[in-house]
Motif scaffolding. Structure first.
Motif, PDB file in Angstrom:
ATOM      1  N   THR A 115      -5.051  42.054   9.895  1.00 33.98           N
ATOM      2  CA  THR A 115      -6.444  42.409  10.196  1.00 33.98           C
ATOM      3  C   THR A 115      -7.277  42.464   8.924  1.00 33.98           C
ATOM      4  N   GLU A 116      -6.718  43.094   7.888  1.00 36.72           N
ATOM      5  CA  GLU A 116      -7.435  43.196   6.614  1.00 36.72           C
ATOM      6  C   GLU A 116      -7.673  41.820   5.995  1.00 36.72           C
ATOM      7  N   MET A 117      -6.654  40.991   5.961  1.00 39.71           N
ATOM      8  CA  MET A 117      -6.799  39.669   5.350  1.00 39.71           C
ATOM      9  C   MET A 117      -7.702  38.767   6.190  1.00 39.71           C
ATOM     10  N   ALA A 118      -7.696  38.926   7.512  1.00 38.71           N
ATOM     11  CA  ALA A 118      -8.599  38.133   8.361  1.00 38.71           C
ATOM     12  C   ALA A 118     -10.047  38.452   8.031  1.00 38.71           C
ATOM     13  N   THR A 119     -10.337  39.717   7.763  1.00 40.93           N
ATOM     14  CA  THR A 119     -11.697  40.114   7.371  1.00 40.93           C
ATOM     15  C   THR A 119     -12.091  39.443   6.060  1.00 40.93           C
ATOM     16  N   VAL A 120     -11.152  39.424   5.123  1.00 42.65           N
ATOM     17  CA  VAL A 120     -11.406  38.801   3.822  1.00 42.65           C
ATOM     18  C   VAL A 120     -11.658  37.300   3.991  1.00 42.65           C
ATOM     19  N   PHE A 121     -10.767  36.634   4.729  1.00 49.10           N
ATOM     20  CA  PHE A 121     -10.921  35.191   4.890  1.00 49.10           C
ATOM     21  C   PHE A 121     -12.138  34.839   5.735  1.00 49.10           C
ATOM     22  N   LYS A 122     -12.494  35.697   6.685  1.00 47.41           N
ATOM     23  CA  LYS A 122     -13.711  35.469   7.468  1.00 47.41           C
ATOM     24  C   LYS A 122     -14.934  35.530   6.558  1.00 47.41           C
ATOM     25  N   ALA A 123     -14.945  36.491   5.649  1.00 46.18           N
ATOM     26  CA  ALA A 123     -16.059  36.599   4.702  1.00 46.18           C
ATOM     27  C   ALA A 123     -16.161  35.346   3.839  1.00 46.18           C
ATOM     28  N   LEU A 171     -21.729  41.506   2.813  1.00 45.78           N
ATOM     29  CA  LEU A 171     -20.529  41.121   3.558  1.00 45.78           C
ATOM     30  C   LEU A 171     -19.323  40.959   2.631  1.00 45.78           C
ATOM     31  N   LEU A 172     -19.545  40.433   1.436  1.00 49.35           N
ATOM     32  CA  LEU A 172     -18.456  40.337   0.462  1.00 49.35           C
ATOM     33  C   LEU A 172     -17.982  41.728   0.042  1.00 49.35           C
ATOM     34  N   ARG A 173     -18.921  42.654  -0.104  1.00 47.50           N
ATOM     35  CA  ARG A 173     -18.570  44.047  -0.445  1.00 47.50           C
ATOM     36  C   ARG A 173     -17.776  44.686   0.691  1.00 47.50           C
ATOM     37  N   GLN A 174     -18.231  44.517   1.916  1.00 47.98           N
ATOM     38  CA  GLN A 174     -17.558  45.103   3.074  1.00 47.98           C
ATOM     39  C   GLN A 174     -16.144  44.549   3.244  1.00 47.98           C
ATOM     40  N   GLY A 228     -14.272  43.846   0.837  1.00 43.83           N
ATOM     41  CA  GLY A 228     -13.478  44.310  -0.299  1.00 43.83           C
ATOM     42  C   GLY A 228     -13.307  43.285  -1.398  1.00 43.83           C
ATOM     43  N   LEU A 229     -14.115  42.247  -1.373  1.00 43.63           N
ATOM     44  CA  LEU A 229     -13.991  41.187  -2.375  1.00 43.63           C
ATOM     45  C   LEU A 229     -14.741  41.485  -3.661  1.00 43.63           C
ATOM     46  N   VAL A 230     -15.843  42.204  -3.555  1.00 47.78           N
ATOM     47  CA  VAL A 230     -16.633  42.539  -4.742  1.00 47.78           C
ATOM     48  C   VAL A 230     -17.016  44.014  -4.718  1.00 47.78           C
ATOM     49  N   ASP A 231     -17.276  44.540  -5.880  1.00 48.51           N
ATOM     50  CA  ASP A 231     -17.848  45.867  -6.059  1.00 48.51           C
ATOM     51  C   ASP A 231     -19.233  45.681  -6.657  1.00 48.51           C
ATOM     52  N   SER A 232     -20.073  46.686  -6.490  1.00 49.64           N
ATOM     53  CA  SER A 232     -21.410  46.604  -7.064  1.00 49.64           C
ATOM     54  C   SER A 232     -21.753  47.921  -7.740  1.00 49.64           C
ATOM     55  N   GLU A 233     -22.688  47.812  -8.681  1.00 49.05           N
ATOM     56  CA  GLU A 233     -23.160  48.987  -9.407  1.00 49.05           C
ATOM     57  C   GLU A 233     -24.651  48.814  -9.669  1.00 49.05           C
ATOM     58  N   VAL A 236     -15.913  40.997  -9.169  1.00 50.15           N
ATOM     59  CA  VAL A 236     -14.825  40.729  -8.227  1.00 50.15           C
ATOM     60  C   VAL A 236     -13.812  41.870  -8.295  1.00 50.15           C
ATOM     61  N   ARG A 237     -13.286  42.265  -7.157  1.00 48.64           N
ATOM     62  CA  ARG A 237     -12.227  43.277  -7.098  1.00 48.64           C
ATOM     63  C   ARG A 237     -10.890  42.561  -7.239  1.00 48.64           C
ATOM     64  N   PRO A 238     -10.228  42.694  -8.378  1.00 45.31           N
ATOM     65  CA  PRO A 238      -8.996  41.943  -8.609  1.00 45.31           C
ATOM     66  C   PRO A 238      -7.881  42.277  -7.625  1.00 45.31           C
ATOM     67  N   GLU A 239      -7.840  43.509  -7.119  1.00 47.15           N
ATOM     68  CA  GLU A 239      -6.759  43.868  -6.202  1.00 47.15           C
ATOM     69  C   GLU A 239      -6.833  43.061  -4.903  1.00 47.15           C
ATOM     70  N   THR A 240      -8.037  42.777  -4.428  1.00 49.60           N
ATOM     71  CA  THR A 240      -8.176  41.968  -3.219  1.00 49.60           C
ATOM     72  C   THR A 240      -7.811  40.521  -3.516  1.00 49.60           C
ATOM     73  N   ALA A 241      -8.251  40.014  -4.639  1.00 45.60           N
ATOM     74  CA  ALA A 241      -7.892  38.648  -5.027  1.00 45.60           C
ATOM     75  C   ALA A 241      -6.375  38.514  -5.183  1.00 45.60           C
ATOM     76  N   ASN A 242      -5.742  39.524  -5.724  1.00 47.80           N
ATOM     77  CA  ASN A 242      -4.280  39.494  -5.889  1.00 47.80           C
ATOM     78  C   ASN A 242      -3.566  39.507  -4.542  1.00 47.80           C
TER      79      ASN A 242
END
Length: 116
Positions: A23-31, A74-77, A79-84, A94-100
């Motif tokens: 489910t988590e990875m489907a969200t990532v790949f959908k984004a 959508l990229l933030r939701q 988990g692909l990127v963080d913002s400040e 980019v959030r390296p843990e999601t990319a990994n």
């Protein structure tokens, strides 16, 4: 039990991907299924500093700033990127843990057994 009862193969004792992971990875790949979001992610990841201001991302596309902000949200939701926020500008990285995790999942699909 004969082979005829269980099918042609022995059932696998290990689940390669849990339902939660799927489910988590489907969200990532959908984004990443949208070309704009995929390009945004690569633009952010390609910066030597590891981050980029939204003011630098918007001119790279023939889209309005609100549309770019929507794609970044959508990229933030996913988990692909963080913002400040810094003053009036928002910086993305980019959030390296999601990319990994994506890399580990794809490595498992290719036959390399790496946990997700």
């Amino acid at each position: 039990m004969s082979k005829q009862d269980t099918g042609c193969c022995e059932p696998s004792s290990e689940e390669p991907l849990t339902e939660e992971q799927a489910t988590e990875m489907a969200t990532v790949f959908k984004a990443l299924g949208d070309p704009v979001r995929l390009r945004l992610l690569f633009l952010i990841a390609s910066r030597p500093s590891g981050e980029v201001c939204v003011c630098e991302l918007t001119p790279a596309f023939n889209l309005s700033q609100p549309t770019i902000s929507h794609h970044l949200k959508l990229l933030r939701q996913a988990g692909l990127v963080d913002s400040e926020r810094r003053g009036t500008w928002v910086y993305y990285r980019v959030r390296p843990e999601t990319a990994n995790r994506m890399s580990a999942l794809l490595a498992g699909v290719s036959g390399e057994r790496t946990p997700v």
